[in-house]
Design an enzyme around this catalytic site. Structure first.
Site, PDB file in Angstrom:
ATOM      1  CE  LYS A   1     -50.572  25.182  44.307  1.00  0.00           C
ATOM      2  NZ  LYS A   1     -49.950  26.080  43.411  1.00  0.00           N
TER       3      LYS A   1
ATOM      4  CE  LYS B   1     -46.927  26.879  50.731  1.00  0.00           C
ATOM      5  NZ  LYS B   1     -46.345  27.534  49.440  1.00  0.00           N
TER       6      LYS B   1
ATOM      7  CE  LYS C   1     -48.329  33.647  44.887  1.00  0.00           C
ATOM      8  NZ  LYS C   1     -48.349  32.168  44.075  1.00  0.00           N
TER       9      LYS C   1
HETATM   10  P1  ATP Z   1     -50.076  29.142  45.942  1.00  0.00           P
HETATM   11  O1  ATP Z   1     -50.788  29.146  47.046  1.00  0.00           O
HETATM   12  O2  ATP Z   1     -50.513  29.867  44.444  1.00  0.00           O
HETATM   13  O3  ATP Z   1     -49.503  27.679  45.423  1.00  0.00           O
HETATM   14  P2  ATP Z   1     -47.736  30.197  47.131  1.00  0.00           P
HETATM   15  O4  ATP Z   1     -47.943  31.091  48.111  1.00  0.00           O
HETATM   16  O5  ATP Z   1     -47.330  28.593  47.599  1.00  0.00           O
HETATM   17  O6  ATP Z   1     -48.589  30.115  45.896  1.00  0.00           O
HETATM   18  P3  ATP Z   1     -45.688  30.325  45.053  1.00  0.00           P
HETATM   19  O7  ATP Z   1     -45.778  31.255  43.865  1.00  0.00           O
HETATM   20  O8  ATP Z   1     -45.994  28.932  44.789  1.00  0.00           O
HETATM   21  O9  ATP Z   1     -46.420  30.528  46.272  1.00  0.00           O
HETATM   22  O10 ATP Z   1     -44.097  30.481  45.485  1.00  0.00           O
HETATM   23  C1  ATP Z   1     -43.249  31.265  45.042  1.00  0.00           C
HETATM   24  C2  ATP Z   1     -42.087  31.330  46.198  1.00  0.00           C
HETATM   25  O11 ATP Z   1     -42.482  31.793  47.508  1.00  0.00           O
HETATM   26  C3  ATP Z   1     -41.321  30.055  46.196  1.00  0.00           C
HETATM   27  O12 ATP Z   1     -39.989  30.281  46.151  1.00  0.00           O
HETATM   28  C4  ATP Z   1     -41.855  29.465  47.468  1.00  0.00           C
HETATM   29  O13 ATP Z   1     -41.081  28.658  48.005  1.00  0.00           O
HETATM   30  C5  ATP Z   1     -42.152  30.551  48.220  1.00  0.00           C
HETATM   31  N1  ATP Z   1     -42.990  30.448  49.284  1.00  0.00           N
HETATM   32  C6  ATP Z   1     -44.357  30.405  49.185  1.00  0.00           C
HETATM   33  N2  ATP Z   1     -44.902  30.015  50.347  1.00  0.00           N
HETATM   34  C7  ATP Z   1     -44.086  30.244  51.351  1.00  0.00           C
HETATM   35  C8  ATP Z   1     -44.071  30.240  52.775  1.00  0.00           C
HETATM   36  N3  ATP Z   1     -45.212  30.211  53.487  1.00  0.00           N
HETATM   37  N4  ATP Z   1     -42.947  30.451  53.603  1.00  0.00           N
HETATM   38  C9  ATP Z   1     -41.406  30.608  52.908  1.00  0.00           C
HETATM   39  N5  ATP Z   1     -41.439  30.599  51.345  1.00  0.00           N
HETATM   40  C10 ATP Z   1     -42.598  30.486  50.642  1.00  0.00           C
END
Ligand code: ATP
Ligand code: LTN
Length: 339
Positions: free
Chosen positions: A122, A204, A207
């Site tokens: 990040k 990965k 969002k």
């Molecule tokens: P950001 O892009 O804002 O960092 P993010 O999509 O990575 O967000 P988080 O809010 O950080 O999402 O994660 C919420 C939950 O979703 C956590 O348990 C995280 O491990 C899971 N998660 C996020 N992205 C993935 C993915 N691509 N595959 C599986 N689990 C995920």
């Protein structure tokens, strides 16, 4: 349910998890986290949080953050989380999270935080805003978890490192002051623990990625189908899970996570069929499942009064539990508390 979910009559273990209301939730969030919570709720005392305080480590638009903080909880409910049986709440409504986070900051080492992959990623992505909160983020996450004497934390694979740090912090604190915190275990499902971007399958799905590689839980059917049909596949035409086929492997994972089939079953099903048929099938199971969820979500959002009452009640229930741990911590570290 009794506000004291830790009372002796109820022997269930405790689960805590959270998602940042920092964008449109993706099928990565759904398959890696949310979907697994649904299956766990009947066997555990669960707290599921919309972690707005974590979100501000990256700049947010205030009106959007406010809206998404509630909508994230509505999505939890639409996915099947029962707001009466579990504690669904917004992190900033329970001040103990910030209070314990400060204490834990003083038991978390600079070197440990420097090694966190999420911080490194990040701070590269937001090089104009590498703030102290982004760096100490894991201490706030540890506070979320340890406040509720959590046994199990269901998350995606990317959060494993933060969970390990949480365990280290808990053990360190317990080592100095005697048993204070339950040391939590991560709960990471094998299928769906890391959903990859559809356009760059070595990254990965996230969002905050606006490149089109993410499928939003609330995307329209046509968009879901279009994104999956355009997903990067690999040379060849065989539907097979393997390291040298990251695009196809990712789609197989998505298909299996939605249908409950094993990878072997899915490989057999699409044997000799080519990528076109396979992608259409993945798109269909994904759009069908999300369609059902979206209908429920729209119903839930109509009743704002219910949502607001639920939020207030649940924040109180969470605050009651959190206070108990925080008082214990304050006493142990030597903060004076008048009787
Ligand atoms: P950001 O892009 O804002 O960092 P993010 O999509 O990575 O967000 P988080 O809010 O950080 O999402 O994660 C919420 C939950 O979703 C956590 O348990 C995280 O491990 C899971 N998660 C996020 N992205 C993935 C993915 N691509 N595959 C599986 N689990 C995920
Ligand atoms: N750090 C997590 C979100 C998160 C969380 C938590 C997950 C904050 N507090 C407590 C589980 C338990 C993330 O970025 N995905």
């Amino acid at each position: 349910m009794d506000a004291n979910i830790n009372n002796t009559e109820v022997k269930k273990k405790t689960i805590f998890s959270g998602i940042q209301p920092s964008g449109n939730l993706t099928i990565g969030n759904y398959l890696g986290a949310l979907k697994n919570w649904v299956g766990l709720q009947k066997d555990y005392n669960c707290l599921f949080c919309s972690v707005d305080m974590h979100s501000i480590t990256v700049r947010q638009t205030p009106a959007e953050l406010r809206r998404r903080s509630v909508e994230t909880l509505a999505l939890y409910m639409a996915a099947g989380i029962d707001p009466e049986e579990n504690i669904l709440f917004i992190q900033s409504h329970v001040p103990a999270h910030a209070e314990l986070a400060w204490v834990l900051n003083c038991y978390t080492m600079f070197g440990e935080l420097s090694r966190m992959t999420q911080f490194k990623e990040k701070s590269q992505r937001h090089s104009e805003n590498i703030n102290a909160g982004l760096f100490t983020y894991p201490a706030l996450m540890a506070a979320d978890i340890l406040l509720y004497q959590t046994d199990l934390v269901p998350v995606g694979l990317d959060q494993k490192q933060h969970l390990e740090l949480t365990r280290d912090i808990a053990n360190r604190f317990n080592g100095v002051y005697g048993d204070t915190f339950t040391v939590p275990e991560p709960y990471i499902q094998k299928i769906g623990m890391k959903i990859m971007s559809l356009t760059e399958p070595e990254k990965k799905m996230s969002k905050s990625d606006l490149s089109g590689g993410s499928v939003g839980i609330l995307d329209k059917r046509d968009d879901i189908v279009r994104k999956i049909k355009r997903a990067v596949t690999d040379s060849g035409s065989e539907v097979r899970y393997s390291e040298d086929k990251p695009g196809v492997s990712n789609l197989l994972t998505i298909y299996c996570a939605f249908t409950g089939k094993t990878i072997e079953e899915a490989e057999k099903e699409f044997d000799g069929q080519g990528y076109g048929t396979f992608k259409a099938a993945v798109a269909e199971v994904c759009a069908d499942a999300l369609g059902v969820l979206q209908d429920r979500y729209n119903e839930i959002l109509k009743d704002k009064d219910y949502l607001n009452t639920m939020l207030k009640n649940n924040a109180e229930r969470a605050a009651y539990l959190a206070r108990k741990t925080l008082s214990k911590v304050y006493r142990k570290i030597g903060f004076y508390q008048p009787k």
